[in-house]
Design a protein around this motif. Structure first.
Motif, PDB file in Angstrom:
ATOM      1  N   ASP A  85       0.832  -1.214   0.000  1.00 40.67           N
ATOM      2  CA  ASP A  85       0.000   0.000   0.000  1.00 40.67           C
ATOM      3  C   ASP A  85       0.867   1.264   0.000  1.00 40.67           C
ATOM      4  O   ASP A  85       0.401   2.331   0.347  1.00 40.67           O
ATOM      5  N   ARG A  86       2.133   1.114  -0.365  1.00 42.54           N
ATOM      6  CA  ARG A  86       3.092   2.215  -0.569  1.00 42.54           C
ATOM      7  C   ARG A  86       3.457   2.901   0.739  1.00 42.54           C
ATOM      8  O   ARG A  86       4.051   3.962   0.739  1.00 42.54           O
ATOM      9  N   ASN A  87       3.040   2.317   1.858  1.00 44.32           N
ATOM     10  CA  ASN A  87       3.354   2.949   3.134  1.00 44.32           C
ATOM     11  C   ASN A  87       4.640   2.383   3.694  1.00 44.32           C
ATOM     12  O   ASN A  87       4.838   1.167   3.709  1.00 44.32           O
ATOM     13  N   LEU A  88       5.448   3.299   4.146  1.00 43.86           N
ATOM     14  CA  LEU A  88       6.614   2.890   4.924  1.00 43.86           C
ATOM     15  C   LEU A  88       6.337   3.366   6.339  1.00 43.86           C
ATOM     16  O   LEU A  88       6.175   4.563   6.568  1.00 43.86           O
ATOM     17  N   ILE A  89       6.210   2.415   7.251  1.00 43.41           N
ATOM     18  CA  ILE A  89       5.858   2.809   8.608  1.00 43.41           C
ATOM     19  C   ILE A  89       7.051   2.600   9.523  1.00 43.41           C
ATOM     20  O   ILE A  89       7.617   1.498   9.609  1.00 43.41           O
ATOM     21  N   ILE A  90       7.424   3.675  10.163  1.00 45.36           N
ATOM     22  CA  ILE A  90       8.540   3.633  11.097  1.00 45.36           C
ATOM     23  C   ILE A  90       7.958   3.450  12.486  1.00 45.36           C
ATOM     24  O   ILE A  90       7.027   4.150  12.862  1.00 45.36           O
ATOM     25  N   GLN A 136       4.611   8.015   2.917  1.00 42.64           N
ATOM     26  CA  GLN A 136       3.974   7.490   1.700  1.00 42.64           C
ATOM     27  C   GLN A 136       4.427   8.337   0.528  1.00 42.64           C
ATOM     28  O   GLN A 136       3.755   9.292   0.148  1.00 42.64           O
ATOM     29  N   ASP A 137       5.559   7.975  -0.022  1.00 45.00           N
ATOM     30  CA  ASP A 137       6.076   8.760  -1.140  1.00 45.00           C
ATOM     31  C   ASP A 137       6.227   7.936  -2.407  1.00 45.00           C
ATOM     32  O   ASP A 137       6.341   8.490  -3.495  1.00 45.00           O
ATOM     33  N   HIS A 138       6.259   6.643  -2.279  1.00 48.42           N
ATOM     34  CA  HIS A 138       6.444   5.809  -3.461  1.00 48.42           C
ATOM     35  C   HIS A 138       5.194   5.764  -4.302  1.00 48.42           C
ATOM     36  O   HIS A 138       4.084   5.896  -3.769  1.00 48.42           O
ATOM     37  N   GLN A 139       5.417   5.555  -5.579  1.00 48.99           N
ATOM     38  CA  GLN A 139       4.284   5.397  -6.484  1.00 48.99           C
ATOM     39  C   GLN A 139       3.945   3.906  -6.569  1.00 48.99           C
ATOM     40  O   GLN A 139       4.807   3.049  -6.425  1.00 48.99           O
ATOM     41  N   ALA A 140       2.690   3.666  -6.819  1.00 45.35           N
ATOM     42  CA  ALA A 140       2.298   2.270  -7.014  1.00 45.35           C
ATOM     43  C   ALA A 140       2.612   1.862  -8.449  1.00 45.35           C
ATOM     44  O   ALA A 140       2.552   2.671  -9.372  1.00 45.35           O
ATOM     45  N   PHE A 141       2.991   0.616  -8.587  1.00 45.72           N
ATOM     46  CA  PHE A 141       3.309   0.114  -9.920  1.00 45.72           C
ATOM     47  C   PHE A 141       2.905  -1.341  -9.964  1.00 45.72           C
ATOM     48  O   PHE A 141       3.438  -2.165  -9.207  1.00 45.72           O
ATOM     49  N   ASN A 142       1.978  -1.673 -10.807  1.00 45.84           N
ATOM     50  CA  ASN A 142       1.474  -3.049 -10.884  1.00 45.84           C
ATOM     51  C   ASN A 142       1.028  -3.571  -9.526  1.00 45.84           C
ATOM     52  O   ASN A 142       1.316  -4.712  -9.160  1.00 45.84           O
ATOM     53  N   ASP A 143       0.364  -2.748  -8.787  1.00 43.07           N
ATOM     54  CA  ASP A 143      -0.110  -3.137  -7.449  1.00 43.07           C
ATOM     55  C   ASP A 143       1.008  -3.387  -6.456  1.00 43.07           C
ATOM     56  O   ASP A 143       0.764  -3.900  -5.379  1.00 43.07           O
TER      57      ASP A 143
END
Lengths: 803, 583
Positions: free
Chosen positions: A740-745, A767-774
């Motif tokens: 879900d593109r989340n990086l949780i610290i 949440q900075d990454h883009q989704a790509f192919n789910d």
């Protein structure tokens, strides 16, 4: 009967006399009439009412009229047909009959006044015209008490005639109209015939010619008397109503007494009075028995008295008293306010809840926002069949004053429903939860007190052209290593974001790992079926050179490599081309390698080949250039392996469980139950006592190896599959990346004290990454020294977050 | 030897409950009689913890009673009375059929009667218990007191209801116990404090009786309730009167009400006399000086002195409320509903009268100069006295709820009334919409602000008008001004530019003080909380979710109401403006 009625009659006669007086009729005439009445009474005993008498009078006068008019009839017999236009008059008359408007009446009267002379004449004329007509006219006005002045004048004029022609036509006073002998039958029975009925002699009464509509119209236009012309149902002849008739009709319409001369306000004469007359009406004395007490009555009374005495019957007062006694008597039931006397009570009584008190919406004059608008009204109507779903049980209403408030139509129904609730509704004590939802959230220290942790995006490393599956850093934290699906391995300078080196491989790079031994400059790259051991050639020149030197010496060993291992892996010297790229060793596996991991010392490393069945885990030693297969039997689909940082333990994660093996004893130490469907990855705390497992079913499991085989805490921080987890080497931090593109610290503090459990606090969501192919984030890696974190995503970038 | 196996449902929940059918069988009663018995004795079904077990394995929903309750009914002497009724009915029916009128009369004369005194005591062992359950009793009795004679309802029931409710109102007046009143669309709500218990009842508006369909309302059941409530209310009245040193049944000290015979004849007369009676004080058994209000002593207890302070303030307020209308003289106009107003005004110590020629019981005339308030409910009146306020009835209600005499200006005759707010709103509950009028009650400054705003708006409107009047001249001036100002601005900008260019060369920029942005902090906190939210225990997750959802829904409702109010206010302001312009 006749005897008794006689005095009464006399009295009645007297009244008529009085009326006469009031009407200014001459005395002589009165006397004459009186005589006449007397005669009549003698003749007809049965006629005993005043009305009858009056009627006879009418007859008489009518007859007089008739007589008089007959004389004049010869003068102009056809005058009736002579007509003048009188539309207005007709209209007037219609209005008159319907509305009774005063002004119009006056107009009418004026008109009539104008024509006074003429009408008089007319009347005489029509009376003279036809005998039958006159009779009919009389029949019409039977009710009428005819005493108008004009007629009385005529009476005077034709007195002599009265005496002679008294009973010429009809000899009885209450006779009905018998010009037509058909009697009281519906007239439409004769609709089909030419005649209306039969006259007294049995001759047919022929229907008069009825003109067509044109004739009627012409008549209406021309005849001035059309409006007062009516059809006599008995003879079918047209009759013109006289002024008196019209006056009579008007009076009846106005609900007045038809007789003009009748005085409503005449003094009341009591004919039957309670006053004792001085002279007895009866001349004989009272009978003796009227003075004697009745014996039968005395008997009855004595019976009643006895019954009263015995109390068999009650007087009204006594009955009242008895009834009052039967009514509930109230007395002091409770001697004190709140002290219960010993009384049986029903078992475990639950008193009925009170009704809800009304809110502002129920007011007769609520604030305007409570009134339903169109949409709310629509919703209300829509829920007609499911009224319990409505928010309010009534429609708020606004009345501008108290006076306009009507009774509430459902009031009785509501009271009834309350009654039903009271005796029919099951009762139970229900605990109502009165807590704030916040109290359910665990109390944890604020993230601000747990700094430092990465919270801002510092650098983005761009250069890969496909998903970056794996990242790693060297021990000093200067260089970043990344392997991607575009078949390259890149080495970046962390601080500048510059790509130092790109190493091309033959296949998709699934895992890269930097050697934890600072003295060696080596990286492991898992690509396809191969594992490459590469000297990146960055960093300290001495170290890189020394590494190359060390690796050049091929150790000689006499140990025979078993066939099983041989078929699994082959240690090859890299070709020239590869060597130039930095590849120092080339291991060819029989199946695809998905993960490589270093042992803490940097000599051993493990490979995972999930498809390898019992040979899926392979441990290789660089210094001796040999491999071994630790397991003889497959326990499942191996997902990842991990070396314990200090102890000779190997963690093997299959699909559902994590098994811990002691490599020296060659035995399973523990089996961790994850209670999840599919493990994706795991990371171990640098202390070695805590393990973090990420799963594809959105969970992260924190195992405290000291505690039990079940997770110490299950973290559901992510919405989708967790693909990367990592611990920081120095700071109490761990991070997780997911699809879900989340990086949780999160903060994961482990205490040395055995009694204190680890403290886990989620700190920050990035949440900075883009989704790509789910896919979202693949790799998560902490900087070895700083509280920074790297994340590699499916959007082919690597991001560095710093504090 | 094997121990004998225990049968199922012989202990525990299975043995505790009994279905209604079983109860009927056990009591040997018909359903109607059982219903009556339950109503009179206050027996009600219970909700079991585990329905299936309580129903001995049967699924589906059945009416369940406690076995102990049914056993309790088993010993009830009323059951025999109910059987007597049955016999009585059969006898009467037979006599009627045989036209045996002599016996019929005899039967009818000694029909069996239920004596419910001991049941009242049994159901309410203490007086306070009875007061706690008085709400339903009063509401139903007040309803029945408005009923005409109906089939299935004993004739004297409504008459007795009338008498008892009136007596109760008198007791409330004498005790000055009324606290809150409210005009709802359903009727008048009254709340009185008796012995520390809050008793709330509803009196329907006029003409509340409507014939009801048999499927909708069963008057027989209501009548059974009333049968019990009458007795209960009678005893409560007795005790209340006794506590207030009044005679029971009440005696009127000054005026002798005309013969009761007459009142029974005509409903209208009865109603008017009933209101009239409210206007006269009752005679006391002993002329004792009124009890002094007990002051709350100062206890130096550590546990929340604030609460004690609060209670003190409350007591002070109530003391003030009790004499709210003291010294005021009210005159009720013809169209004003007399019963509620007379009751309220008398409760708070006011004097009240009405047109002598219309209804009995007036104490002073309309032309009395000492009348302070004339209550009217019509837009205008031809003849008005200067010495009094002509106000609408809502003023009285609002005053009582505000516990203070409100300014009359908003309630004058013909004025558009301010909204009538419910006094029963629980102020402690959070997340509820508070209309601006209610907020103004707590804090009058808000309303002032609003007024100021309105005034400003009006002024603005005026200014606009004046501008319009002046028209072109001003416009020209404005244009000139504009030109001047623009010139100046340009010059200033040029200067500024120059300075800007010079600055960076040599100066050292002063360090900016780091300001914490409040919303950012909030945002951070919110984010952290959102993460923490995910750590809610699995067990509580659903509960937490539903609670949060409920909270969100309430917030939405509040938002909606606020929005509606805003739109309404804007619309009204606009209308005002247009009206002014038209003028």
């Amino acid at each position: 009967m006749g005897k008794l009625e006689k005095p009464q009659k006399r009295k009645l006669d007297k009244t008529t006399v009085k009326e006469r007086d009031l009407n200014n009729i001459e005395d002589t005439e009165d006397s004459e009439e009186e005589d006449f009445f007397k005669d009549q009474i003698k003749e007809d005993d049965s006629s005993d009412s005043e009305a009858d008498i009056d009627e006879s009078e009418i007859d008489e006068s009518d007859n007089e009229n008739y007589e008089s008019s007959e004389e004049e009839s010869e003068e102009n017999p056809d005058d009736v047909s002579s007509a003048e236009g009188s539309e207005n008059e007709e209209d007037d008359e219609q209005d008159e009959l319907s509305d009774n408007k005063e002004d119009e009446t006056s107009e009418e009267e004026a008109q009539i006044g104008d024509k006074h002379e003429g009408t008089k004449q007319d009347k005489n004329k029509y009376k003279s015209k036809d005998k039958a007509q006159v009779e009919k006219h009389k029949a019409k006005t039977e009710v009428k008490v005819q005493t108008s002045e004009a007629i009385s004048d005529k009476i005077e004029g034709s007195k002599s005639l009265v005496t002679t022609n008294e009973y010429e036509d009809h000899d009885t006073s209450d006779e009905e109209d018998i010009r037509n002998t058909t009697g009281n039958i519906p007239k439409n029975w004769y609709d089909e015939y030419k005649h209306l009925g039969y006259d007294w002699d049995g001759n047919k009464i022929i229907k008069p010619e009825t003109g067509d509509h044109l004739d009627e119209f012409l008549k209406r236009m021309e005849d001035p008397d059309f409006w007062r012309t009516v059809k006599d149902p008995q003879t079918g002849q047209n009759v013109i109503l006289s002024d008196e008739d019209i006056n009579l009709i008007k009076r009846i319409k106005a609900q007045k007494i038809p007789d003009v001369s009748f005085d409503e306000y005449a003094p009341w004469i009591e004919w039957f009075t309670s006053e004792v007359e001085k002279m007895p009406i009866r001349s004989f004395p009272e009978h003796k028995r009227s003075f004697l007490p009745s014996r039968t009555e005395a008997k009855k009374v004595s019976k009643l008295v006895h019954a009263l005495k015995m109390g068999w019957i009650k007087t009204r007062e006594e009955r009242e008293k008895l009834r009052a006694k039967k009514e509930p008597q109230f007395y002091m039931l409770w001697s004190t306010d709140d002290q219960a006397e010993d009384m049986r009570r029903i078992h475990k009584h639950i008193s009925a809840p009170k009704r809800l008190l009304p809110g502002h919406a129920e007011s007769y004059n609520p604030p305007p926002e409570y009134i339903f608008d169109a949409k709310e009204m629509k919703d209300w109507n829509k829920q007609k069949n499911t009224p319990w779903k409505r928010k309010l049980h009534f429609v708020p209403q606004k009345y501008e004053s108290l006076r306009r408030v009507p009774a509430y139509p459902r009031y009785i129904k509501e009271r009834f429903l309350r009654c039903l609730d009271l005796y029919l509704c099951p009762r139970a004590i229900k605990m109502k939860l009165s807590i704030e939802p916040e109290s359910l959230v665990p109390k944890l220290p604020s993230p601000r007190d747990l700094q430092p942790f990465p919270n801002t995006l510092a650098i983005e490393y761009k250069g890969h052209t496909d998903m970056v599956r794996s990242i790693s850093t060297d021990k000093t934290g200067q260089y970043l290593l990344s392997g991607s699906d575009d078949c390259t391995v890149k080495i970046w300078e962390v601080n500048t974001g510059r790509c130092l080196k790109t190493i091309q491989t033959d296949s998709v790079v699934r895992c890269v790992e930097w050697c934890p031994n600072a003295a060696l400059s080596l990286i492991l790259v898992a690509t396809g079926n191969d594992v490459l051991i590469i000297n990146p050639g960055v960093g300290d020149f001495l170290v890189t050179g020394k590494t190359d030197d060390v690796l050049k010496e091929v150790p000689q060993s006499d140990v025979v490599v078993s066939e099983r291992v041989k078929t699994t892996v082959q240690w090859c010297e890299p070709e020239e081309k590869l060597y130039e790229r930095g590849v120092r060793m080339h291991l060819k596996h029989f199946k695809m390698v998905t993960q490589v991991t270093w042992h803490g010392k940097g000599d051993y490393f493990g490979c995972v080949m999930p498809d390898g069945q019992s040979r899926s885990v392979l441990i290789s030693q660089i210094s001796k250039r040999k491999s071994q297969l630790p397991f003889a039997k497959s326990k499942g689909l191996v997902q990842s392996i991990l070396f314990h940082p200090t102890k000779p333990f190997l963690f093997v994660a299959t699909q559902r469980h994590v098994r811990i093996y002691d490599l020296i004893k060659q035995a399973q130490v523990k089996k961790l139950l994850t209670n999840s469907k599919w493990i994706s990855t795991m990371a171990i705390h640098p202390g070695g006592d805590n393990l973090l497992v990420g799963t594809y079913d959105r969970k992260m499991l924190w195992f405290d190896l000291d505690l039990s085989t079940k997770p110490y805490q299950t973290l559901r921080l992510h919405g989708t599959a967790v693909r990367g987890v990592a611990f920081h080497k120095r700071y109490p931090l761990f991070a997780s990346g997911s699809d879900d593109r989340n990086l949780i610290i999160s903060h994961g503090m482990v205490y040395n004290d055995l009694l204190q459990n680890p403290l886990i606090v989620p700190l920050k969501r990035l949440q900075d990454h883009q989704a790509f192919n789910d896919f979202g984030i693949f790799g998560v890696h902490f900087h070895p020294l700083q509280p920074w974190v790297f994340s590699s995503g499916a959007d082919s970038t690597i991001k560095l977050y710093s504090n | 030897m094997v121990a004998k196996r225990k049968k199922k449902y012989t202990v525990g929940e299975g043995a505790q409950f009994m279905t209604r059918k079983a109860a009927l069988k056990k009591l040997q009663l018909s359903l109607n009689d059982f219903r009556r018995l339950c109503i009179l004795k206050g027996i009600y079904p219970r909700e079991p913890r585990n329905r299936k077990r309580a129903q001995k394995g049967h699924t589906g929903i059945k009416t369940l009673y406690y076995v102990k309750d049914i056993q309790f009914l088993l010993h009830e002497p009323i059951i025999w009375k109910l059987r007597d009724y049955k016999i009585f009915n059969r006898k009467v029916g037979r006599a009627k059929a045989l036209k045996d009128f002599e016996n019929l009369r005899r039967y009818l004369n000694n029909h069996p009667t239920l004596k419910l005194d001991n049941i009242v005591k049994e159901r309410y062992p203490t007086f306070v218990d009875a007061l706690r359950d008085l709400d339903d009793c009063l509401t139903l009795c007040f309803l029945f007191s408005t009923f005409p004679s109906l089939p299935h309802i004993p004739r004297d029931q409504s008459a007795l209801c009338r008498r008892l409710t009136m007596e109760f109102l008198h007791a409330v007046i004498e005790a000055k116990a009324l606290r809150k009143v409210f005009i709802s669309i359903k009727g008048y709500y009254y709340q009185a404090e008796i012995k520390g218990e809050m008793v709330t009842w509803i009196v329907p508006h006029h003409f509340s009786f409507e014939p009801q369909q048999k499927s909708e309302v069963d008057f027989k059941i209501m009548s059974t309730f009333v049968e019990f409530y009458i007795v209960m209310l009678g005893f409560i009245n007795f005790r209340l009167y006794h506590g207030l040193n009044l005679y029971y049944p009440p005696k009127f000290s000054s005026v002798s009400i005309s013969e009761t015979e007459k009142s029974l004849v005509d409903e209208e007369i009865f109603v008017s006399e009933r209101v009239c009676a409210l206007n006269f004080p009752l005679s006391k058994t002993s002329e004792v000086a009124e009890e002094e209000e007990i002051e709350i002593d100062n206890f130096n207890s550590e546990e929340n002195p604030e609460k004690i302070e609060e209670a003190k303030r409350e007591a002070e307020k109530i003391k003030k409320l009790k004499t709210l209308f003291k010294g005021l003289k009210f005159y009720l106009n013809r169209e004003v509903p007399r019963e509620p107003l007379v009751f309220i005004i008398r409760c708070f110590g006011g004097e009240v009268s009405w047109d002598k020629t219309l209804f009995v019981g007036a104490t002073f005339d309309e032309n009395d100069e000492s009348i302070t308030h004339h209550i009217v409910d019509r837009p205008s009146m031809p003849k008005q006295y200067i010495s009094r306020y002509y106000i609408q009835p809502q003023w009285v209600f609002d005053c009582v709820n505000a516990r203070d005499l409100l300014p009359v200006s908003k309630y004058f005759m013909g004025e558009v009334l301010p909204p009538h707010l419910s006094p029963f709103i629980d102020k402690e509950r959070d997340q509820q919409y508070i209309p601006p009028e209610e907020r103004a009650l707590y804090d009058p400054s808000i309303l002032e602000q609003q007024y100021n705003k309105d005034a400003e708006m009006e002024e603005e409107g005026k200014e606009d008008d004046s501008e319009d009047d002046n028209g072109e001249e001003e416009d020209e001036d404005v244009e000139e001004d504009k030109q001047d100002s623009t010139m100046e601005e340009v010059e200033a900008e040029v200067i500024e530019d120059n300075t800007n260019k010079k600055k960076p060369k040599l100066s050292v920029t002063t360090g900016e003080v780091y300001k914490e942005v409040p919303w950012k902090k909030d945002q951070q906190d919110r984010q952290a909380f959102k993460l923490r939210e995910k750590l809610v225990k699995n067990k509580h997750k659903k509960l937490y979710k539903s609670m949060m959802e409920g909270r969100k829904e309430r917030a939405k409702e509040i938002w909606l109401l606020r929005k509606k109010r805003r739109l309404h206010d804007e619309k009204q302001a606009e209308e005002k403006k247009t009206k002014k312009k038209q003028k």
